[in-house]
Scaffold this motif. Structure first.
Motif: not given
Length: 548
Positions: A106-109, A127-131, A145-146, A155-156
Motif C-alpha cells: 500500500v502506498r499513500p497518495l 491517466t485517471l481524470v477525476h472531477t 498518471v499511473p 501521485d495526484w
C-alpha cells in the motif's frame, strides 16, 4: 505434458481427453456460481469510496478529505496544510492510496481538495481524470498518471485552472470517442459539461430536473456510450437517448417499473457486452436493485430493498422493460461485467438506502447473472463473504478475472465500535472459472500487441494445455471508475476472431487472429484488458491500448 501430447497426436488418448473435458465442463456447469473468497489485505489505511484499476494492475483508492484521521499517514512527516479543511487544517493522514494486489503493498497518495462523492474515468493515455467532490473540491479537476510499482513516485495532480463550470457532487462521467469526457448531473445540478472545459458554460439536460423527486433520486445517473455515438442516460426511473453534440433528446423510453434506481436509492446498471458477431447492432441495458421511494427520506423505517431487474434493448424501436426477479433483495449492489460475459452483483443491503447508517441486513452473497441463460434460471447465488459491504463500498474487475472488493463506511468519520464498522479490509472474490481443476482449459497469452488501431487485424499467441474450442473467444474489458454502486465507463466488447492455428504441437502454442473494434463509439481510445477464453474459461488478461 503426456496429457497434452495425446490430445495433439490423436488416437484413443485424444478421445479420453475429450471425454475428460466434457465431464469437467458438465461438473463446472452444475456447480457454477459458488466461487470463493480471499482476504488480500487486513488494512489498506482508508475506506475506499471510489476505486479504479490502472493499466499497471495497481488499484487507486479514494476516500474523502474533511473526514479527520484515516488509518494511514504520509511518510517523512509530510502533511496537508489546508485552511479550508473542515476537520483537520493540518492533516498528516492520507485519504487516497495505491494498492498492489499481487504484493499486498500500500502506498499513500496525496490529495488536496475534498473528493467526497466525486466522479472520474481513465483517458486515452491511461491517466485517471477525476472531477468534483464537495466543499473546496466541488469544481476541481484532478489527474493521476499511473506508473509501475518499481517507480513509486506518481501521485495526484490538481488543476488550478481551468475548473469545472458547475459544482459536481454525485455526478457521472463518460469517456467520449474524441477522447474528452462528459460530466452529467450532480446534486441540484441539471446540466452536463465537458472535460477539458469547452467554451461557454454548462448545458441544460431536462431529464435530470424532470425526474427530480423529494429525495433527489437523480444523482449518479447511469450513463452508457452507445455504438452510434449517442448516450443512454438513466435517472431515477426514466431514461433517454441523448445526442450530446446537438444537445437533443432523441428518444425517451418507458419508465422502468418499481422503485427509484439511482442515488440515494442505489440500484446499479451495466450495458451488456457488445458483440462483433452482430456488427454491434444490438445494445441492451440491465438495471438491478434499488430502494423504495421514501427509504432515504425516512431512514428509520428501513424499507425493503428492490428485488427486481429490468432489461431494455435500446436499439429496438418501441422497446419495453422486461423485468425479472433476483433471488435476494438488494440495494447498493455493484454490477461488474466478467470475462465470461456474465454479470456479478455484489455488495449491498436488503433494507434501507444509501446514507449514514440508513441500511441494515447486509447482503453477503454475490449473485451471478447469465444474460444468455433461460428466463427464470439466469441467477445463481454464490458463496458469501463474512464482511458486510454497504454504503461507500466498491467492486472492480482485476486482470486475473477476480473481483476486488473494498470499502464500506456508514459513518461520517472512521468508526470502529459499531455494528457496521468503517471497513479497511480488501477482499478478492474468485469466480468458479478460476478453480485450478480448469487450468488445463485455461489459455495463457504469451504474445500480443501493446497497441492496436481501429478495425485492424491483429494476432495473439497463446499456450493451451488441451485442444482448444473451435473459437477461442477474445474480449476487451474497460477499467471503470467505481463509486456508489455504478462503474462509470464500464464496457465489454466481444471481438471477431478466427479459429486458432496450431504453431507448436509439443508446447501447445496457438495463434489467433482477430479484428479490433471498428471505431471509437464502440471502444473509445483507452487501455483495455484483453482476455482469451477457452470453453468460457478465461486466462489472465493483458493490457492493450486502443489508439485512434
Amino acid at each position: 505434458m503426456g496429457f497434452t501430447k495425446g490430445v495433439r497426436e490423436g488416437g484413443n488418448c485424444s478421445w479420453s481427453v475429450r471425454l475428460r473435458t466434457i465431464l469437467v465442463l458438465i461438473a463446472f456447469v452444475q456447480v457454477q456460481g459458488q466461487g470463493s473468497w480471499k482476504l488480500l489485505s487486513e488494512n489498506v489505511g482508508i475506506a475506499s469510496m471510489h476505486t479504479a484499476v490502472t493499466h499497471y494492475g495497481s488499484v487507486i483508492m479514494l476516500d474523502r478529505t474533511n473526514i479527520g484521521p484515516s488509518n494511514i499517514t504520509f511518510p517523512d512527516g509530510r502533511c496537508r496544510n489546508n485552511p479550508q479543511d473542515l476537520v483537520l487544517t493540518r492533516d498528516c493522514y492520507a485519504h487516497s492510496v495505491e494498492f498492489f494486489p499481487k504484493s499486498g503493498r500500500v502506498r499513500p497518495l496525496y490529495i488536496w481538495s475534498d473528493t467526497w462523492c466525486s466522479s472520474g474515468q481513465f483517458g486515452a493515455d491511461g491517466t485517471l481524470v477525476h472531477t468534483g467532490g464537495d466543499y473546496d473540491g466541488i469544481k476541481r479537476i484532478r489527474r493521476f498518471v499511473p506508473c509501475p510499482e518499481s517507480n513509486g513516485t506518481c501521485d495526484w495532480k490538481e488543476d488550478k485552472k481551468p475548473q469545472l463550470y458547475a459544482g459536481r457532487w454525485y455526478a457521472s462521467n463518460q469517456l467520449l470517442p474524441d477522447g474528452t469526457f462528459i460530466v452529467v448531473g450532480g446534486r441540484n445540478e441539471f446540466t452536463v459539461e465537458f472535460v477539458p472545459p469547452r467554451p461557454g458554460n454548462t448545458t441544460y439536460l431536462p431529464l435530470l430536473e424532470q425526474v427530480n423527486d423529494f429525495q433527489s433520486d437523480n444523482m449518479y445517473p447511469f450513463v452508457h456510450l452507445l455504438p452510434d455515438g449517442n448516450l443512454f442516460i438513466f435517472a431515477n426511473r426514466d431514461s433517454i437517448i441523448y445526442d450530446y453534440r446537438k444537445n437533443e433528446t432523441l428518444w425517451r423510453f418507458p419508465r422502468i417499473p418499481g422503485t427509484p434506481r439511482c442515488y440515494p436509492s442505489a440500484g446499479s446498471s451495466v450495458m451488456l457486452p457488445l458483440q462483433a458477431s452482430d456488427n454491434f447492432s444490438r445494445v441492451e441495458i440491465l438495471v438491478c436493485g434499488g430502494a423504495q421511494l421514501g427509504a432515504w427520506a425516512y431512514p428509520e423505517e428501513l424499507l425493503d430493498a428492490a428485488k427486481d431487474c429490468g432489461r431494455l434493448v435500446v436499439t429496438d424501436p418501441g422497446a419495453e422493460w422486461v423485468m425479472e426477479m433476483m433471488p435476494i433483495r438488494r440495494n447498493m449492489g455493484d454490477m461488474i461485467l466478467l470475462p465470461n460475459q456474465h454479470v456479478i452483483i455484489i455488495n449491498g443491503a436488503q433494507r434501507g438506502s444509501q446514507g449514514w447508517s440508513f441500511a441494515e441486513d447486509p447482503v453477503l452473497n454475490p449473485v451471478d447473472y447469465n444474460p444468455n441463460g433461460s428466463p427464470g434460471s439466469r441467477f445463481t447465488i454464490m458463496n458469501p463473504t463474512f464482511i458486510p459491504r454497504m454504503y461507500h463500498s466498491t467492486a472492480n474487475l482485476l486482470p486475473d478475472g477476480s473481483v476486488l472488493v473494498a470499502g464500506s463506511n456508514s459513518h461520517h468519520f472512521y468508526t470502529f465500535n459499531e455494528t457496521y464498522n468503517t471497513e479497511l479490509r480488501v477482499e478478492q472474490f474468485r469466480p468458479d472459472y478460476m478453480e485450478s481443476y480448469l487450468d488445463f482449459l485455461r489459455p495463457e497469452i504469451i504474445d500480443s500487441p501493446k497497441t492496436v488501431g481501429y478495425g485492424e487485424p491483429f494476432t495473439i499467441t497463446i499456450i493451451l494445455l488441451s485442444e482448444p474450442h473451435y473459437n477461442v473467444e477474445l474480449v476487451l474489458l474497460s477499467s471503470p471508475f467505481t463509486t456508489h454502486s455504478f462503474s462509470q465507463g464500464q464496457r465489454m466488447i466481444n471481438l471477431a476472431v478466427e479459429a486458432p492455428v496450431l504453431v507448436d504441437a509439443n508446447s501447445g502454442i496457438y495463434q489467433i487472429t482477430c479484428t479490433s473494434p471498428p471505431y471509437g463509439e464502440i471502444a473509445p481510445a483507452a487501455y483495455y484488458m484483453l482476455f482469451a477464453l477457452n470453453y468460457e474459461v478465461p486466462g489472465e488478461a493483458v493490457w492493450v491500448q486502443i489508439v485512434p
